[in-house]
Write a protein that holds these residues in place. Structure first.
Motif, mmCIF file in Angstrom:
data_model
loop_
_atom_site.group_PDB
_atom_site.id
_atom_site.type_symbol
_atom_site.label_atom_id
_atom_site.label_comp_id
_atom_site.label_asym_id
_atom_site.label_seq_id
_atom_site.Cartn_x
_atom_site.Cartn_y
_atom_site.Cartn_z
ATOM 1 N N VAL A 52 0.555 -1.289 0.167
ATOM 2 C CA VAL A 52 0.282 -0.076 0.285
ATOM 3 C C VAL A 52 1.200 1.202 0.285
ATOM 4 C CG1 VAL A 52 -1.523 1.312 0.653
ATOM 5 C CG2 VAL A 52 -1.971 -0.782 1.133
ATOM 6 N N LEU A 53 2.514 1.186 0.767
ATOM 7 C CA LEU A 53 3.061 2.537 1.066
ATOM 8 C C LEU A 53 2.881 2.371 -0.520
ATOM 9 C CD1 LEU A 53 5.276 3.556 3.757
ATOM 10 C CD2 LEU A 53 6.043 3.452 1.274
ATOM 11 N N MET A 54 3.594 1.462 -1.041
ATOM 12 C CA MET A 54 4.918 1.839 -2.639
ATOM 13 C C MET A 54 3.438 2.030 -4.067
ATOM 14 S SD MET A 54 7.736 -0.776 -2.343
ATOM 15 C CE MET A 54 7.186 -2.587 -1.427
ATOM 16 N N ASN A 55 2.141 1.866 -3.701
ATOM 17 C CA ASN A 55 1.135 1.991 -4.572
ATOM 18 C C ASN A 55 1.129 0.749 -5.691
ATOM 19 O OD1 ASN A 55 -1.426 3.347 -4.934
ATOM 20 N ND2 ASN A 55 -0.408 4.429 -6.854
ATOM 21 N N ARG A 56 1.811 -0.468 -4.926
ATOM 22 C CA ARG A 56 1.783 -1.549 -5.835
ATOM 23 C C ARG A 56 -0.179 -1.729 -6.170
ATOM 24 N NH1 ARG A 56 4.779 -3.108 -9.287
ATOM 25 N NH2 ARG A 56 4.916 -4.925 -8.712
ATOM 26 N N ALA A 57 -0.233 -2.381 -7.878
ATOM 27 C CA ALA A 57 -1.433 -2.590 -8.049
ATOM 28 C C ALA A 57 -2.117 -4.316 -7.526
ATOM 29 C CB ALA A 57 -1.386 -2.990 -9.195
ATOM 30 N N HIS A 58 -0.854 -4.777 -7.145
ATOM 31 C CA HIS A 58 -1.272 -6.105 -5.660
ATOM 32 C C HIS A 58 -1.733 -5.817 -4.565
ATOM 33 C CE1 HIS A 58 3.016 -6.473 -5.669
ATOM 34 N NE2 HIS A 58 2.807 -7.284 -5.345
ATOM 35 N N ASN A 59 -1.935 -6.989 -3.977
ATOM 36 C CA ASN A 59 -1.940 -7.510 -2.679
ATOM 37 C C ASN A 59 -1.131 -8.844 -2.202
ATOM 38 O OD1 ASN A 59 -3.502 -9.613 -2.390
ATOM 39 N ND2 ASN A 59 -5.337 -8.423 -2.723
ATOM 40 N N ALA A 60 -0.861 -9.262 -0.880
ATOM 41 C CA ALA A 60 0.092 -9.885 -0.739
ATOM 42 C C ALA A 60 -0.944 -11.453 -0.452
ATOM 43 C CB ALA A 60 0.704 -9.740 0.937
ATOM 44 N N GLU A 61 -2.249 -11.231 -1.105
ATOM 45 C CA GLU A 61 -2.328 -12.734 -1.787
ATOM 46 C C GLU A 61 -1.777 -13.173 -2.522
ATOM 47 O OE1 GLU A 61 -6.515 -14.948 -1.531
ATOM 48 O OE2 GLU A 61 -6.786 -13.230 -0.314
ATOM 49 N N GLU A 62 -2.656 -12.068 -3.151
ATOM 50 C CA GLU A 62 -1.936 -12.215 -5.037
ATOM 51 C C GLU A 62 -0.977 -12.392 -5.524
ATOM 52 O OE1 GLU A 62 -5.277 -9.476 -7.619
ATOM 53 O OE2 GLU A 62 -3.284 -7.724 -6.495
ATOM 54 N N ALA A 63 0.529 -11.736 -4.433
ATOM 55 C CA ALA A 63 1.393 -12.045 -5.059
ATOM 56 C C ALA A 63 2.051 -13.423 -4.559
ATOM 57 C CB ALA A 63 2.465 -11.539 -3.691
ATOM 58 N N ILE A 64 1.543 -14.481 -2.589
ATOM 59 C CA ILE A 64 1.885 -15.315 -2.900
ATOM 60 C C ILE A 64 0.599 -16.559 -3.872
ATOM 61 C CG2 ILE A 64 1.355 -17.230 -1.127
ATOM 62 C CD1 ILE A 64 1.605 -15.516 1.078
ATOM 63 N N ASN A 65 -0.128 -16.037 -4.273
ATOM 64 C CA ASN A 65 -0.737 -17.194 -5.111
ATOM 65 C C ASN A 65 -0.532 -17.391 -6.738
ATOM 66 O OD1 ASN A 65 -2.619 -17.506 -2.881
ATOM 67 N ND2 ASN A 65 -4.284 -16.168 -4.334
ATOM 68 N N SER A 66 0.223 -15.986 -6.668
ATOM 69 C CA SER A 66 0.581 -16.080 -8.608
ATOM 70 C C SER A 66 2.342 -16.708 -8.549
ATOM 71 C CB SER A 66 0.740 -14.729 -8.876
ATOM 72 O OG SER A 66 1.801 -14.019 -7.466
ATOM 73 N N LEU A 67 2.829 -16.643 -7.436
ATOM 74 C CA LEU A 67 4.123 -16.827 -7.300
ATOM 75 C C LEU A 67 4.042 -18.636 -7.270
ATOM 76 C CD1 LEU A 67 7.287 -16.395 -7.541
ATOM 77 C CD2 LEU A 67 6.893 -15.827 -5.047
ATOM 78 N N SER A 68 2.918 -19.624 -6.391
ATOM 79 C CA SER A 68 2.324 -20.759 -6.138
ATOM 80 C C SER A 68 2.183 -21.056 -7.652
ATOM 81 C CB SER A 68 1.531 -20.965 -5.451
ATOM 82 O OG SER A 68 1.456 -20.402 -3.628
ATOM 83 N N MET A 69 1.721 -20.651 -8.037
ATOM 84 C CA MET A 69 1.382 -20.774 -9.519
ATOM 85 C C MET A 69 2.469 -21.280 -11.026
ATOM 86 S SD MET A 69 -2.984 -19.703 -10.342
ATOM 87 C CE MET A 69 -2.350 -18.032 -10.014
ATOM 88 N N ALA A 70 2.858 -19.666 -10.842
ATOM 89 C CA ALA A 70 3.553 -19.859 -11.312
ATOM 90 C C ALA A 70 4.704 -21.336 -10.785
ATOM 91 C CB ALA A 70 4.670 -18.733 -11.313
ATOM 92 N N THR A 71 5.115 -21.194 -10.004
ATOM 93 C CA THR A 71 6.193 -22.399 -10.005
ATOM 94 C C THR A 71 5.711 -23.524 -10.422
ATOM 95 O OG1 THR A 71 5.850 -22.331 -7.592
ATOM 96 C CG2 THR A 71 7.716 -20.895 -8.368
ATOM 97 N N ARG A 72 4.579 -23.584 -10.737
ATOM 98 C CA ARG A 72 4.451 -25.451 -10.772
ATOM 99 C C ARG A 72 4.570 -25.293 -13.236
ATOM 100 N NH1 ARG A 72 -1.530 -24.718 -8.725
ATOM 101 N NH2 ARG A 72 -1.046 -23.991 -6.466
ATOM 102 N N HIS A 73 4.524 -24.223 -13.148
ATOM 103 C CA HIS A 73 4.370 -24.642 -14.343
ATOM 104 C C HIS A 73 6.665 -23.368 -15.410
ATOM 105 C CE1 HIS A 73 0.325 -25.726 -15.280
ATOM 106 N NE2 HIS A 73 0.113 -24.598 -13.907
ATOM 107 N N PHE A 74 7.140 -22.676 -14.477
ATOM 108 C CA PHE A 74 8.373 -22.287 -14.951
ATOM 109 C C PHE A 74 9.369 -22.291 -13.796
ATOM 110 C CE2 PHE A 74 5.366 -19.685 -17.218
ATOM 111 C CZ PHE A 74 6.025 -19.772 -18.248
ATOM 112 N N GLU A 75 10.499 -22.890 -14.394
ATOM 113 C CA GLU A 75 11.539 -23.412 -13.088
ATOM 114 C C GLU A 75 12.297 -22.401 -12.804
ATOM 115 O OE1 GLU A 75 14.664 -26.497 -12.872
ATOM 116 O OE2 GLU A 75 14.123 -26.191 -14.583
ATOM 117 N N ASN A 76 12.388 -21.367 -14.685
ATOM 118 C CA ASN A 76 13.454 -20.620 -14.285
ATOM 119 C C ASN A 76 12.369 -19.199 -13.967
ATOM 120 O OD1 ASN A 76 15.478 -18.221 -14.682
ATOM 121 N ND2 ASN A 76 16.357 -18.802 -16.645
#
Length: 379
Positions: free
Chosen positions: A127-151
């Motif tokens: 919120v301080l940095m005015n990012r478009a995502h929240n913490a839950e989206e950060a965790i969920n997106s990374l959890s999903m991405a690591t299933r399909h991308f190693e790099n």
């Protein structure tokens, strides 16, 4: 070998700390994409058949584009440049764009590396940095991405006002737990004319503390090492085989072409940059003109860049390389200028093979390395 950088100058909203070129309006997105494709065609002779080993989509926020739009840009590269077998193709992406469906589409595309702008796993920081995502989206997106991308690499920012050492360590641990193989991490910097700069001057935000940033940086170096990461550049930490090929090519002085508004290019002794204005960029390309300026680097310029980039990496600055590229006088002056920092235990000269010496930053010197490097410049 060479690289290609494609600047996508669009974002959903403006982060308070950002001073990169972008627009929060996507009204001219189609025109921009046409212009990007056209610029790549106009400049196809610049690399003289140099093989392309990396393609990097930066911004802005490239993940606002559809996979079909990204695919068309990749196709244009392949149609007009000599691309090496299995190039590294990176996409900067924000967590709020990485839905399950988007990740699956990306995994089936030529893109094989994701650079996800997490910045923090805590809502207070986002919120301080005015990012478009929240913490839950950060965790969920990374959890999903690591299933399909190693790099995958993620960005994390430290030195944020009110971020405790405990919270910073928890940020790092979350990254380790989610299985990323590369972390790019930077201190929060107050750039002129940004919203963050204005808010701090108005007393709305606390000032950024260098003491806090140093504490976080020290923790970053120690914790990443414990988890098998190598600090191969001051702000970049990768497990073996997961260093960024694209960014490494910058630091090693390889040629690259930058397409899009504000993008920079480098080829031997020539550096050029495009206009940082979307309408002006589009108009010039539509008229068949390249909206760029260029400069020829002097021997001193090239030496200074080699010192700056070399000291930031694990490869350091080779005295033999300095002598071969710039002459004995440059080598002698570098030895002389480095002595003060060696006595202060900020720099060290190490053996690197037979009769080869390399100047590197010590652990103590790493946090101060940009200032140290500037004191070694030839003017």
């Amino acid at each position: 070998m060479a690289g290609i950088y494609i600047h996508i100058p669009f974002c959903k909203q403006a982060c308070h700390y950002c001073d990169f070129h972008f627009s929060t309006s996507l009204k001219r997105k189609d025109e921009m994409l046409e212009a990007l494709n056209a610029e790549m065609i106009l400049r196809q002779e610049e690399l003289a058949d140099e093989p392309i080993e990396t393609i990097y989509f930066g911004g802005g926020t490239p993940s606002v584009l559809s996979v079909n739009e990204l695919q068309r840009l990749v196709d244009t590269v392949y149609q007009n440049y000599k691309v090496s077998y299995d190039p590294e193709i990176s996409l900067e992406a924000n967590p709020d764009d990485l839905t399950a469906a988007k990740i699956l589409e990306l995994a089936e595309s030529p893109i094989n590396r994701l650079s996800i702008g997490i910045q923090s796993f805590f809502d207070e920081d986002l919120v301080l940095m005015n990012r478009a995502h929240n913490a839950e989206e950060a965790i969920n997106s990374l959890s999903m991405a690591t299933r399909h991308f190693e790099n995958i690499t993620i960005d994390l920012i430290y030195g944020i006002p009110n971020m405790t050492n405990k919270r910073w360590k928890e940020n790092l641990q979350k990254a380790f737990d989610l299985g990323v193989n590369h972390i790019s991490s930077y201190a929060l910097t107050v750039e002129p004319k940004t919203a963050l700069d204005t808010f701090i001057r108005q007393g709305k935000y606390p000032k950024v503390s260098e003491e806090t940033a140093l504490a976080h940086f020290t923790m970053l170096v120690n914790e990443t090492e414990k988890h098998g990461f190598i600090q191969y550049e001051i702000s970049n930490f990768g497990k073996p085989e997961f260093f960024s090929k694209h960014n490494t090519s910058y630091w090693q002085g390889k040629p690259y072409l930058g397409f899009g508004p504000s993008a920079h290019s480098f080829n031997n002794n020539i550096r050029s940059w495009n206009v940082s204005n979307n309408p002006s960029y589009i108009k010039s390309i539509q008229q068949g003109e390249l909206p760029k300026e260029s400069e020829t680097l002097t021997k001193e310029d090239r030496f200074n860049e080699y010192v700056m980039t070399g000291l930031r990496t694990i490869w350091g600055v080779s005295f033999n390389e300095v002598e071969n590229r710039f002459g004995q006088s440059f080598k002698n002056q570098l030895y002389k200028n480095a002595q003060y920092f060696i006595t202060q235990k900020l720099l060290i000269i190490m053996e690197n093979g037979e009769k080869s010496e390399v100047l590197k930053a010590t652990e103590k010197g790493k946090f101060l390395i940009d200032g140290i490097a500037s004191d070694l410049f030839m003017i």
